[in-house]
Design a protein around this motif. Sequence first.
Motif, PDB file in Angstrom:
ATOM      1  N   CYS A   1       0.865  -1.176   0.000  1.00  0.00           N
ATOM      2  CA  CYS A   1       0.000   0.000   0.000  1.00  0.00           C
ATOM      3  C   CYS A   1       0.903   1.228   0.000  1.00  0.00           C
ATOM      4  CB  CYS A   1      -0.918   0.029   1.212  1.00  0.00           C
ATOM      5  SG  CYS A   1      -2.172  -1.276   1.218  1.00  0.00           S
ATOM      6  N   LEU A   2       0.814   2.020  -1.060  1.00  0.00           N
ATOM      7  CA  LEU A   2       1.655   3.201  -1.220  1.00  0.00           C
ATOM      8  C   LEU A   2       0.780   4.437  -1.262  1.00  0.00           C
ATOM      9  CD1 LEU A   2       4.493   4.474  -2.002  1.00  0.00           C
ATOM     10  CD2 LEU A   2       3.750   4.196  -4.383  1.00  0.00           C
ATOM     11  N   ASN A   3       1.126   5.445  -0.471  1.00  0.00           N
ATOM     12  CA  ASN A   3       0.419   6.722  -0.527  1.00  0.00           C
ATOM     13  C   ASN A   3       1.380   7.801  -0.998  1.00  0.00           C
ATOM     14  OD1 ASN A   3      -2.215   8.127   0.185  1.00  0.00           O
ATOM     15  ND2 ASN A   3      -0.713   9.434   1.189  1.00  0.00           N
ATOM     16  N   LEU A   4       0.928   8.576  -1.985  1.00  0.00           N
ATOM     17  CA  LEU A   4       1.736   9.653  -2.550  1.00  0.00           C
ATOM     18  C   LEU A   4       1.094  10.988  -2.189  1.00  0.00           C
ATOM     19  CD1 LEU A   4       2.366   8.122  -6.092  1.00  0.00           C
ATOM     20  CD2 LEU A   4       3.942   8.146  -4.148  1.00  0.00           C
ATOM     21  N   GLY A   5       1.390  11.464  -1.007  1.00  0.00           N
ATOM     22  CA  GLY A   5       0.902  12.757  -0.551  1.00  0.00           C
ATOM     23  C   GLY A   5       2.058  13.731  -0.441  1.00  0.00           C
ATOM     24  N   GLY A   6       2.095  14.497   0.649  1.00  0.00           N
ATOM     25  CA  GLY A   6       3.244  15.353   0.881  1.00  0.00           C
ATOM     26  C   GLY A   6       4.521  14.526   0.895  1.00  0.00           C
ATOM     27  N   PHE A   7       4.403  13.321   1.470  1.00  0.00           N
ATOM     28  CA  PHE A   7       5.502  12.351   1.485  1.00  0.00           C
ATOM     29  C   PHE A   7       4.990  11.029   0.929  1.00  0.00           C
ATOM     30  CE2 PHE A   7       6.325  15.385   4.836  1.00  0.00           C
ATOM     31  CZ  PHE A   7       7.672  15.677   4.673  1.00  0.00           C
ATOM     32  N   ALA A   8       5.879  10.220   0.428  1.00  0.00           N
ATOM     33  CA  ALA A   8       5.527   8.856   0.032  1.00  0.00           C
ATOM     34  C   ALA A   8       5.743   7.950   1.231  1.00  0.00           C
ATOM     35  CB  ALA A   8       6.405   8.390  -1.125  1.00  0.00           C
ATOM     36  N   ASN A   9       4.710   7.180   1.571  1.00  0.00           N
ATOM     37  CA  ASN A   9       4.901   6.156   2.590  1.00  0.00           C
ATOM     38  C   ASN A   9       4.316   4.844   2.099  1.00  0.00           C
ATOM     39  OD1 ASN A   9       1.989   6.337   3.513  1.00  0.00           O
ATOM     40  ND2 ASN A   9       2.704   8.387   4.056  1.00  0.00           N
ATOM     41  N   ILE A  10       4.909   3.779   2.549  1.00  0.00           N
ATOM     42  CA  ILE A  10       4.564   2.451   2.063  1.00  0.00           C
ATOM     43  C   ILE A  10       4.366   1.511   3.236  1.00  0.00           C
ATOM     44  CG2 ILE A  10       6.954   1.583   1.901  1.00  0.00           C
ATOM     45  CD1 ILE A  10       6.132   0.327  -0.826  1.00  0.00           C
ATOM     46  N   SER A  11       3.497   0.521   3.061  1.00  0.00           N
ATOM     47  CA  SER A  11       3.364  -0.517   4.075  1.00  0.00           C
ATOM     48  C   SER A  11       3.126  -1.863   3.399  1.00  0.00           C
ATOM     49  CB  SER A  11       2.229  -0.194   5.062  1.00  0.00           C
ATOM     50  OG  SER A  11       0.974  -0.592   4.569  1.00  0.00           O
ATOM     51  N   PHE A  12       3.561  -2.916   4.067  1.00  0.00           N
ATOM     52  CA  PHE A  12       3.413  -4.274   3.549  1.00  0.00           C
ATOM     53  C   PHE A  12       3.682  -5.239   4.697  1.00  0.00           C
ATOM     54  CE2 PHE A  12       7.661  -2.671   2.821  1.00  0.00           C
ATOM     55  CZ  PHE A  12       8.512  -3.669   3.249  1.00  0.00           C
ATOM     56  N   ARG A  13       3.299  -6.497   4.499  1.00  0.00           N
ATOM     57  CA  ARG A  13       3.578  -7.521   5.503  1.00  0.00           C
ATOM     58  C   ARG A  13       4.909  -8.186   5.180  1.00  0.00           C
ATOM     59  NH1 ARG A  13       0.100  -8.683   9.285  1.00  0.00           N
ATOM     60  NH2 ARG A  13       1.080 -10.694   9.703  1.00  0.00           N
ATOM     61  N   ASP A  14       5.736  -8.341   6.206  1.00  0.00           N
ATOM     62  CA  ASP A  14       7.029  -8.991   6.057  1.00  0.00           C
ATOM     63  C   ASP A  14       7.245  -9.880   7.272  1.00  0.00           C
ATOM     64  OD1 ASP A  14       9.558  -9.631   5.024  1.00  0.00           O
ATOM     65  OD2 ASP A  14      10.514  -8.036   6.178  1.00  0.00           O
ATOM     66  N   GLN A  15       7.393 -11.167   7.050  1.00  0.00           N
ATOM     67  CA  GLN A  15       7.580 -12.137   8.136  1.00  0.00           C
ATOM     68  C   GLN A  15       6.468 -12.007   9.183  1.00  0.00           C
ATOM     69  OE1 GLN A  15      11.590 -11.697   9.606  1.00  0.00           O
ATOM     70  NE2 GLN A  15      12.497 -12.416   7.695  1.00  0.00           N
ATOM     71  N   ASN A  16       5.229 -11.997   8.679  1.00  0.00           N
ATOM     72  CA  ASN A  16       4.018 -12.026   9.504  1.00  0.00           C
ATOM     73  C   ASN A  16       3.783 -10.797  10.368  1.00  0.00           C
ATOM     74  OD1 ASN A  16       3.224 -14.640   8.627  1.00  0.00           O
ATOM     75  ND2 ASN A  16       4.781 -15.536   9.977  1.00  0.00           N
ATOM     76  N   GLU A  17       4.390  -9.658  10.003  1.00  0.00           N
ATOM     77  CA  GLU A  17       4.050  -8.414  10.684  1.00  0.00           C
ATOM     78  C   GLU A  17       4.008  -7.273   9.678  1.00  0.00           C
ATOM     79  OE1 GLU A  17       6.880  -7.474  13.707  1.00  0.00           O
ATOM     80  OE2 GLU A  17       8.451  -6.905  12.301  1.00  0.00           O
ATOM     81  N   ARG A  18       3.230  -6.243  10.014  1.00  0.00           N
ATOM     82  CA  ARG A  18       3.111  -5.089   9.139  1.00  0.00           C
ATOM     83  C   ARG A  18       4.343  -4.210   9.296  1.00  0.00           C
ATOM     84  NH1 ARG A  18       0.329  -3.565   4.643  1.00  0.00           N
ATOM     85  NH2 ARG A  18      -1.106  -5.160   5.382  1.00  0.00           N
ATOM     86  N   VAL A  19       4.962  -3.874   8.155  1.00  0.00           N
ATOM     87  CA  VAL A  19       6.125  -3.002   8.113  1.00  0.00           C
ATOM     88  C   VAL A  19       5.736  -1.760   7.320  1.00  0.00           C
ATOM     89  CG1 VAL A  19       8.489  -2.759   7.259  1.00  0.00           C
ATOM     90  CG2 VAL A  19       7.730  -4.938   8.234  1.00  0.00           C
ATOM     91  N   ALA A  20       6.163  -0.600   7.768  1.00  0.00           N
ATOM     92  CA  ALA A  20       5.830   0.630   7.053  1.00  0.00           C
ATOM     93  C   ALA A  20       6.838   1.715   7.398  1.00  0.00           C
ATOM     94  CB  ALA A  20       4.419   1.093   7.406  1.00  0.00           C
ATOM     95  N   PHE A  21       6.999   2.661   6.474  1.00  0.00           N
ATOM     96  CA  PHE A  21       7.913   3.777   6.724  1.00  0.00           C
ATOM     97  C   PHE A  21       7.718   4.834   5.646  1.00  0.00           C
ATOM     98  CE2 PHE A  21       9.969   0.196   4.617  1.00  0.00           C
ATOM     99  CZ  PHE A  21      10.413   0.751   3.425  1.00  0.00           C
ATOM    100  N   ASP A  22       8.177   6.036   5.933  1.00  0.00           N
ATOM    101  CA  ASP A  22       8.224   7.079   4.925  1.00  0.00           C
ATOM    102  C   ASP A  22       9.370   6.783   3.973  1.00  0.00           C
ATOM    103  OD1 ASP A  22       6.088   8.408   6.020  1.00  0.00           O
ATOM    104  OD2 ASP A  22       7.277   9.960   6.997  1.00  0.00           O
ATOM    105  N   ILE A  23       9.136   7.003   2.685  1.00  0.00           N
ATOM    106  CA  ILE A  23      10.171   6.758   1.681  1.00  0.00           C
ATOM    107  C   ILE A  23      10.910   8.038   1.336  1.00  0.00           C
ATOM    108  CG2 ILE A  23      10.632   5.999  -0.673  1.00  0.00           C
ATOM    109  CD1 ILE A  23       8.235   4.154  -0.467  1.00  0.00           C
TER     110      ILE A  23
END
Length: 353
Positions: free
Chosen positions: A158-180
């Motif tokens: 899931c990628l959002n392109l607003g003031g900043f780009a941030n992304i989230s996804f599942r990795d090893q059974n947990e949600r990971v997300a951060f500003d790009i």
Amino acid sequence: MNTYTAIGLMSGTSLDGLDIACCTFIYQRGKWRFHISSAKTIAYTPVLKDRLRNADKLDAAGLAEIHTWFGHWMGTRADDFIRKHKLKPLIVSSHGHTVFHQPAKGFTLQIGSGASLAAACGIKTVCDFRSGDVALGGQGAPLVPIGDELLFSEYGYCLNLGGFANISFRDQNERVAFDICPVNIVLNHLTLKLGKAFDKGGALARKGTLILPLLEALNEARFYQKKGPKSLGKEWVWKEVIPLLEKQKASVPDLLHTYCEHIAYQIGIQILPGKNDMLVTGGGAYNDFLMERIRDYAPCEIRIPDNLTVQFREALVFAFLGVLRLRGEHNCLSSVTGARCDSSGGCIYDPLL
């Protein structure tokens, strides 16, 4: 109760305006479903844009004043929206507008007084979602991934392109997300030099040519070497990005073209093999040139949903955060923010009417 109607309010760093969305959430058989019944963006006037853009330069009294005033302004707009559409929401849930975001120093500030907002619209209000997580040692951002986890779990990314780009996804059974990286906060800053609020469809960027030394300098920023959890604020943009652009003796189209290439590259290198689709929302999804460049770099299928979801996903999720707060459930994930535990963030204000 398993059905909730909530108003979500979102004011982003790109200063497009106040997003208002009325959303219904239904919890059934262990899963959440949602529907956006009505939504609107109230564009900021030039005067209001300047007030919000320069709020970080105010003294203590000035900051307290705009905090209260903006809360009342949002509450009045929410009340107008509710009356016009004859709505009966349980809550209004507000992100506010970020003035400071420095989690490394232990603080973040989103203005828009919850007490003033609740008094103006007469409805229970939830706000200030980031402070609790920062107090727990987290970044206080991003907050949207809980919505990605519970409302958009069918997508690999899931990628959002607003003031900043941030992304989230599942990795090893947990949600990971951060500003790009920064997106519209920089692109809009550049187009303002030509008297335009934004680059419609990326038409100006498409006319430009790549400035390779600038692209290399942008990609060398130390933030990109950090592992998540990590988040960005406008302070970093003015210190690290804008100076690189300002010292270039280049046309605005060339700068836009190069910065779009930078965004696309930084997004592309985050995509892991094995996840075959990515939901893209936010104003940047309408920048055709930027989306073309992202498609060239990202090894996955790009999914752009209906216009309501593209434009109002963040308002939707903040409405959802308020619902989770009322239910006493976690709405902030430590796997995303780096806090010492998951938490249920947000302050609740009753209108006392």
